[in-house]
Design a protein around this motif. Sequence first.
Motif, PDB file in Angstrom:
ATOM      1  N   GLU A 271       0.812  -1.230   0.000  1.00  0.00           N
ATOM      2  CA  GLU A 271       0.000   0.000   0.000  1.00  0.00           C
ATOM      3  C   GLU A 271       0.842   1.274   0.000  1.00  0.00           C
ATOM      4  O   GLU A 271       0.387   2.321  -0.432  1.00  0.00           O
ATOM      5  CB  GLU A 271      -0.948  -0.015   1.209  1.00  0.00           C
ATOM      6  N   GLN A 272       2.088   1.171   0.453  1.00  0.00           N
ATOM      7  CA  GLN A 272       2.939   2.368   0.480  1.00  0.00           C
ATOM      8  C   GLN A 272       3.766   2.537  -0.794  1.00  0.00           C
ATOM      9  O   GLN A 272       4.562   3.471  -0.910  1.00  0.00           O
ATOM     10  CB  GLN A 272       3.859   2.328   1.702  1.00  0.00           C
ATOM     11  N   ILE A 273       3.566   1.647  -1.767  1.00  0.00           N
ATOM     12  CA  ILE A 273       4.339   1.725  -3.018  1.00  0.00           C
ATOM     13  C   ILE A 273       3.665   2.718  -3.967  1.00  0.00           C
ATOM     14  O   ILE A 273       2.777   2.370  -4.745  1.00  0.00           O
ATOM     15  CB  ILE A 273       4.452   0.348  -3.706  1.00  0.00           C
ATOM     16  N   LYS A 274       4.064   3.949  -3.874  1.00  0.00           N
ATOM     17  CA  LYS A 274       3.565   5.001  -4.754  1.00  0.00           C
ATOM     18  C   LYS A 274       4.731   5.889  -5.172  1.00  0.00           C
ATOM     19  O   LYS A 274       5.636   6.158  -4.368  1.00  0.00           O
ATOM     20  CB  LYS A 274       2.489   5.846  -4.038  1.00  0.00           C
ATOM     21  N   ALA A 275       4.708   6.342  -6.430  1.00  0.00           N
ATOM     22  CA  ALA A 275       5.771   7.217  -6.934  1.00  0.00           C
ATOM     23  C   ALA A 275       5.771   8.517  -6.139  1.00  0.00           C
ATOM     24  O   ALA A 275       4.726   8.954  -5.652  1.00  0.00           O
ATOM     25  CB  ALA A 275       5.542   7.486  -8.419  1.00  0.00           C
ATOM     26  N   PRO A 276       6.960   9.164  -6.005  1.00  0.00           N
ATOM     27  CA  PRO A 276       8.261   8.786  -6.568  1.00  0.00           C
ATOM     28  C   PRO A 276       8.997   7.765  -5.710  1.00  0.00           C
ATOM     29  O   PRO A 276       8.669   7.580  -4.536  1.00  0.00           O
ATOM     30  CB  PRO A 276       9.015  10.118  -6.593  1.00  0.00           C
ATOM     31  N   PHE A 277      10.019   7.126  -6.322  1.00  0.00           N
ATOM     32  CA  PHE A 277      10.818   6.128  -5.625  1.00  0.00           C
ATOM     33  C   PHE A 277      12.198   6.719  -5.282  1.00  0.00           C
ATOM     34  O   PHE A 277      12.693   7.591  -5.977  1.00  0.00           O
ATOM     35  CB  PHE A 277      11.021   4.885  -6.498  1.00  0.00           C
ATOM     36  N   PRO A 278      12.808   6.218  -4.212  1.00  0.00           N
ATOM     37  CA  PRO A 278      14.152   6.685  -3.853  1.00  0.00           C
ATOM     38  C   PRO A 278      15.203   6.251  -4.880  1.00  0.00           C
ATOM     39  O   PRO A 278      14.986   5.318  -5.656  1.00  0.00           O
ATOM     40  CB  PRO A 278      14.402   6.026  -2.501  1.00  0.00           C
TER      41      PRO A 278
END
Length: 433
Positions: A271-278
């Motif tokens: 659920e916390q996988i949202k853009a942007p990415f590190p």
Amino acid sequence: MTVNKTTIAEVYKYVDQEVKIGAWLANKRSSGKIAFLQLRDGTGFIQGVVVKSEVPDEVFQTAKSATQESSLYVTGVVQKDERSPFGYELLVNGIEVIQQAVDYPITPKEHGTEFLMDNRHLWLRSRRQHAVMKIRNEIIRATYEFFNEQGFVKVDPPILTGSAPEGTSELFATKYFDEDAYLSQSGQLYMEAAAMALGKVFSFGPTFRAEKSKTRRHLIEFWMIEPEMAFYEFEDNLKVQEEYVSHIIQAVLKNCKLELHTLGRDTSKLEQIKAPFPRISYDDAIKFLHEKGFNDIEWGDDFGAPHETAIAEAYDKPVFITHYPTAIKPFYMQPAKDREEVVLCADMIAPEGYGEIIGGSQRIHDHGLLKQRLEEHGLSNDAYKWYLELRQYGSVPHSGFGLGLERTVAWISGVEHVRETIPFPRLLNRLYP
């Protein structure tokens, strides 16, 4: 009265109504007065309840004698069932046996991996494998949705090729009449040509690597999604990647709740996988690994699975590792303007130890530099004549990437080995079934 013929996935439309479903008997348990049938029809699983006092004797006897994986027509009344993850059950009043299965080999007990792989054609029927395949299907559906919405054109590159995009050491060779040919390990070069014609393109198809690896991350035959984009530079490319991965994650969370529950997946991590990415540069990744005690790796080495996992564990989202050394990456990658010893590339590393799921880069668009790189890699100018010509006739900056479907399915599903994420896996010592 006409009985509604339906599927398990659509029984919610017929609450308190009688329906007829074609199904297989996945499992059952019974007492003297009641039988519980675990039914599946490809669209889902539902429990059928047969109460002896409420049905003709022959119906109850049929329920008790039906064997695992026998095929049936089952009629009954759909009822809501709050105890079931599915939410419904079937109060059965009629059973017609289509074919009585005998000695089905995969029983409810534990089986070894080799046995299950030998019976992959049957193992696919299990609740767990059904859930993984449904999630795979949702990722594919969401892939088409994302790229269509973003104005990409689907293009199909050839599977048989006369040259190798990254050298021939890991390719399956075959004869193409009187010429040598190879099974494709990537459609990328052809997709670059398509991008020069259509702007933004993507492919989805099988690729092959003759790599003698037995790890849980590797398959011999796997499927790749490969977009290529004209006029897209390095930063543009990363943005598309993180938005695409965010899209498929959200689609699975929305449309595969039951499947994720079946697999016991911790969805809070998804659920916390949202853009942007590190992001972390290769330089900084080397420093990080040294700080973590990985003294076996030096600048210029490629990362192995333990290194990728250690880096990924520092983040709660996928992480881009960027700007790898030129010497360890393929010939077609664009060097950084201020540092020719590194290229404008990135690998996306999935959390939870699933490793690289995307590799991408800005591609070289200068004719002279690409020709030089081909020579440095010992690749034939004749075989790549058409690829060089893309840089002669209206060359532009362009970028692309490849996402490995099976690793992505493994990560999102939470399954340990990629062999469970493709219907019929091709492994180092397995070509059956």
